[in-house]
Design a protein around this motif. Structure first.
Motif, PDB file in Angstrom:
ATOM      1  N   VAL A 202     -82.521 -43.197  -2.493  1.00  0.00           N
ATOM      2  CA  VAL A 202     -81.512 -43.905  -2.083  1.00  0.00           C
ATOM      3  C   VAL A 202     -80.155 -43.447  -2.733  1.00  0.00           C
ATOM      4  CG1 VAL A 202     -80.283 -46.130  -1.602  1.00  0.00           C
ATOM      5  CG2 VAL A 202     -82.820 -45.731  -0.881  1.00  0.00           C
ATOM      6  N   GLN A 203     -79.233 -43.020  -2.273  1.00  0.00           N
ATOM      7  CA  GLN A 203     -78.014 -42.660  -2.934  1.00  0.00           C
ATOM      8  C   GLN A 203     -76.690 -43.460  -2.478  1.00  0.00           C
ATOM      9  OE1 GLN A 203     -77.589 -38.144  -3.035  1.00  0.00           O
ATOM     10  NE2 GLN A 203     -75.357 -38.213  -3.345  1.00  0.00           N
ATOM     11  N   TRP A 204     -75.809 -43.740  -3.500  1.00  0.00           N
ATOM     12  CA  TRP A 204     -74.657 -44.288  -3.030  1.00  0.00           C
ATOM     13  C   TRP A 204     -73.554 -43.655  -3.663  1.00  0.00           C
ATOM     14  CZ3 TRP A 204     -78.412 -46.244  -5.890  1.00  0.00           C
ATOM     15  CH2 TRP A 204     -78.402 -46.702  -7.111  1.00  0.00           C
TER      16      TRP A 204
ATOM     17  N   GLU B   9     -86.620 -53.921  -4.417  1.00  0.00           N
ATOM     18  CA  GLU B   9     -86.890 -54.202  -2.936  1.00  0.00           C
ATOM     19  C   GLU B   9     -85.906 -54.187  -1.881  1.00  0.00           C
ATOM     20  OE1 GLU B   9     -85.286 -58.312  -4.468  1.00  0.00           O
ATOM     21  OE2 GLU B   9     -86.671 -56.408  -5.414  1.00  0.00           O
ATOM     22  N   ILE B  10     -84.742 -54.159  -2.454  1.00  0.00           N
ATOM     23  CA  ILE B  10     -83.425 -54.119  -1.680  1.00  0.00           C
ATOM     24  C   ILE B  10     -83.328 -52.509  -1.302  1.00  0.00           C
ATOM     25  CG2 ILE B  10     -81.088 -54.489  -1.420  1.00  0.00           C
ATOM     26  CD1 ILE B  10     -81.453 -57.063  -3.261  1.00  0.00           C
ATOM     27  N   LEU B  11     -83.296 -51.735  -2.440  1.00  0.00           N
ATOM     28  CA  LEU B  11     -83.020 -50.441  -2.089  1.00  0.00           C
ATOM     29  C   LEU B  11     -84.219 -49.712  -1.593  1.00  0.00           C
ATOM     30  CD1 LEU B  11     -81.262 -49.715  -5.651  1.00  0.00           C
ATOM     31  CD2 LEU B  11     -80.364 -49.949  -3.344  1.00  0.00           C
ATOM     32  N   SER B  12     -85.417 -50.152  -1.863  1.00  0.00           N
ATOM     33  CA  SER B  12     -86.361 -49.257  -1.305  1.00  0.00           C
ATOM     34  C   SER B  12     -86.804 -49.650   0.444  1.00  0.00           C
ATOM     35  CB  SER B  12     -87.618 -49.649  -2.070  1.00  0.00           C
ATOM     36  OG  SER B  12     -88.250 -51.034  -1.993  1.00  0.00           O
ATOM     37  N   THR B  13     -86.167 -50.522   0.553  1.00  0.00           N
ATOM     38  CA  THR B  13     -86.183 -50.844   2.170  1.00  0.00           C
ATOM     39  C   THR B  13     -84.891 -50.600   2.897  1.00  0.00           C
ATOM     40  OG1 THR B  13     -85.728 -53.173   1.654  1.00  0.00           O
ATOM     41  CG2 THR B  13     -88.043 -52.697   1.796  1.00  0.00           C
ATOM     42  N   MET B  14     -84.062 -49.853   2.444  1.00  0.00           N
ATOM     43  CA  MET B  14     -82.963 -49.438   3.197  1.00  0.00           C
ATOM     44  C   MET B  14     -83.275 -48.437   4.589  1.00  0.00           C
ATOM     45  SD  MET B  14     -79.956 -50.315   2.028  1.00  0.00           S
ATOM     46  CE  MET B  14     -79.464 -51.530   0.893  1.00  0.00           C
ATOM     47  N   PRO B  15     -82.806 -48.688   5.707  1.00  0.00           N
ATOM     48  CA  PRO B  15     -83.175 -47.987   6.762  1.00  0.00           C
ATOM     49  C   PRO B  15     -83.129 -46.438   6.295  1.00  0.00           C
ATOM     50  CG  PRO B  15     -81.526 -49.682   7.396  1.00  0.00           C
ATOM     51  CD  PRO B  15     -81.658 -49.800   5.825  1.00  0.00           C
TER      52      PRO B  15
ATOM     53  N   PRO C 189     -74.987 -56.559   0.650  1.00  0.00           N
ATOM     54  CA  PRO C 189     -74.916 -57.801   1.528  1.00  0.00           C
ATOM     55  C   PRO C 189     -76.491 -58.478   1.356  1.00  0.00           C
ATOM     56  CG  PRO C 189     -73.854 -56.037   2.683  1.00  0.00           C
ATOM     57  CD  PRO C 189     -74.266 -55.449   1.337  1.00  0.00           C
ATOM     58  N   GLN C 190     -77.270 -57.854   1.073  1.00  0.00           N
ATOM     59  CA  GLN C 190     -78.582 -58.257   1.020  1.00  0.00           C
ATOM     60  C   GLN C 190     -79.054 -58.745  -0.357  1.00  0.00           C
ATOM     61  OE1 GLN C 190     -77.683 -54.826   1.623  1.00  0.00           O
ATOM     62  NE2 GLN C 190     -78.704 -54.119   3.382  1.00  0.00           N
ATOM     63  N   GLY C 191     -78.180 -58.617  -1.306  1.00  0.00           N
ATOM     64  CA  GLY C 191     -78.450 -59.134  -2.356  1.00  0.00           C
ATOM     65  C   GLY C 191     -78.155 -58.507  -3.676  1.00  0.00           C
ATOM     66  N   ARG C 192     -78.377 -58.781  -4.922  1.00  0.00           N
ATOM     67  CA  ARG C 192     -78.197 -58.253  -6.173  1.00  0.00           C
ATOM     68  C   ARG C 192     -79.076 -57.159  -6.598  1.00  0.00           C
ATOM     69  NH1 ARG C 192     -75.267 -61.739 -10.620  1.00  0.00           N
ATOM     70  NH2 ARG C 192     -73.587 -61.161  -9.240  1.00  0.00           N
TER      71      ARG C 192
ATOM     72  N   TYR D 180     -78.127 -42.151  -7.770  1.00  0.00           N
ATOM     73  CA  TYR D 180     -79.280 -42.343  -6.746  1.00  0.00           C
ATOM     74  C   TYR D 180     -80.255 -43.161  -7.477  1.00  0.00           C
ATOM     75  CZ  TYR D 180     -80.993 -38.520  -9.283  1.00  0.00           C
ATOM     76  OH  TYR D 180     -81.864 -37.757 -10.239  1.00  0.00           O
ATOM     77  N   VAL D 181     -81.396 -43.634  -6.642  1.00  0.00           N
ATOM     78  CA  VAL D 181     -82.651 -44.112  -7.377  1.00  0.00           C
ATOM     79  C   VAL D 181     -83.715 -43.388  -6.695  1.00  0.00           C
ATOM     80  CG1 VAL D 181     -82.480 -46.349  -5.777  1.00  0.00           C
ATOM     81  CG2 VAL D 181     -83.503 -46.456  -8.066  1.00  0.00           C
ATOM     82  N   VAL D 182     -84.566 -43.416  -7.373  1.00  0.00           N
ATOM     83  CA  VAL D 182     -86.133 -42.875  -7.017  1.00  0.00           C
ATOM     84  C   VAL D 182     -86.803 -44.004  -6.261  1.00  0.00           C
ATOM     85  CG1 VAL D 182     -88.240 -41.909  -7.486  1.00  0.00           C
ATOM     86  CG2 VAL D 182     -86.150 -41.310  -8.666  1.00  0.00           C
ATOM     87  N   ILE D 183     -86.999 -43.943  -4.966  1.00  0.00           N
ATOM     88  CA  ILE D 183     -87.686 -44.888  -4.178  1.00  0.00           C
ATOM     89  C   ILE D 183     -89.080 -44.488  -3.845  1.00  0.00           C
ATOM     90  CG2 ILE D 183     -85.563 -45.845  -3.234  1.00  0.00           C
ATOM     91  CD1 ILE D 183     -86.335 -44.539  -0.416  1.00  0.00           C
TER      92      ILE D 183
END
Length: 304
Positions: free
Chosen positions: A105-107, A216-222, A62-65, A191-194
């Protein structure tokens, strides 16, 4: 025209300008120091390479690509499995399930949700490292705490020991989540290292690639409130709209990104410019750099 997307952020006071030439005691001008922007602007086209559309993943949120480059050179089976899962639309409707501060961050999908794997698999054998044979590494001269050799290969930060080499857990690197056994992963969870580089994970998890755009989308996830940053309520999760292989997306919808070749003269100049900061803001240039602190420049390429 070329629009630049740099893979590292620097303080405005120390970043992009070339200091004016100074005059020494003999009246001669001191040579100016090229900035990172100067180095990239002067780079020849041959020092850049386009992303391989067969190994580039677009993840829409939802925040972008978010755009991820996979590394078939290091993890060919995982690259093939992840693209197969994407083509089966396995990730569509999955979730960002975890955001642990200064870590990852993991999905993935909920265990109770049905999922089609297509030609992919839920788990495959681990690819924690590979043989160094056939791999050319642009080495750093600086020592590393985790490996006797560190540097860059194929656009990725890597480490090596003996005949073994692997992608290092640096900021933006993507890994395949697993359980307690080595063969319990495969890319169904990623997952990605943030945060600060968790290099203790090297050779314990398969690192499959890196985020090229959208950090910038993944690193600012709540941040998750549960143990290890997992979200305790489904309402806290971020849904994944869709994941596609770039090759399957119409040309008009592609990002047309290219990355600086890590075996190029320009990249070696980038390493030198970051290793010993010569801008006037720096009162004490360090003369050293960590493999995870070297920027990996990315730009949008457009004709003209």
């Amino acid at each position: 025209m070329r629009a630049w997307v740099l893979a590292a952020v620097c303080l405005a006071a120390c970043a992009t300008t070339t200091p004016p030439a100074a005059t020494g005691q003999a009246g001669a001008e001191t040579p100016t120091v090229p900035s990172l922007g100067d180095i990239l602007q002067a780079s020849p086209a041959a020092d850049w390479r386009p992303l391989d559309p067969q190994n580039t993943i677009y993840m829409d949120l939802p925040q972008g690509r978010v755009i991820i480059e996979l590394s078939p050179q290091y993890t060919p089976n995982h690259a093939a499995n992840i693209t197969a899962l994407a083509r089966a639309h396995y990730y569509d409707g999955a979730w960002i399930v975890r955001s642990q501060d200064n870590y990852v961050v993991q999905w993935g999908r909920d265990e109770n949700e049905p999922a089609g794997y297509g030609e992919g698999h839920a788990t495959i054998g681990a690819e924690f490292s590979r043989s160094r044979r056939g791999v050319s590494i642009t080495r750093l001269v600086d020592p590393d705490s985790y490996a006797p050799v560190v540097g860059f290969a194929g656009g990725f930060p890597v480490a090596a020991e003996g005949d073994e080499t692997w992608i290092a857990h640096c900021y933006g690197v993507v890994g395949a989540g697993r359980g307690d056994t080595a063969d319990s992963g495969g890319g169904a969870e990623l997952y990605v290292v943030i945060g600060q580089a968790p290099r203790h994970l090297d050779r314990n998890v398969t690192t499959v690639g890196r985020v090229i755009q959208g950090m910038e989308i993944l690193s600012t996830m709540p941040r998750g409130t549960g143990p290890l940053g997992f979200y305790e309520q489904p309402s806290q999760r971020t849904p994944i709209t869709r994941v596609r292989v770039e090759a399957d997306i119409p040309e008009s919808e592609r990002a047309h990104l290219e990355v600086l070749r890590t075996d190029s003269a320009t990249f070696r100049a980038v390493i030198d410019s970051r290793r010993t900061r010569r801008e006037s803001w720096f009162l004490e240039p360090t003369g050293h750099i960590n493999v995870c602190n070297v920027p990996l420049p990315v730009r949008v390429h457009s004709a003209g």
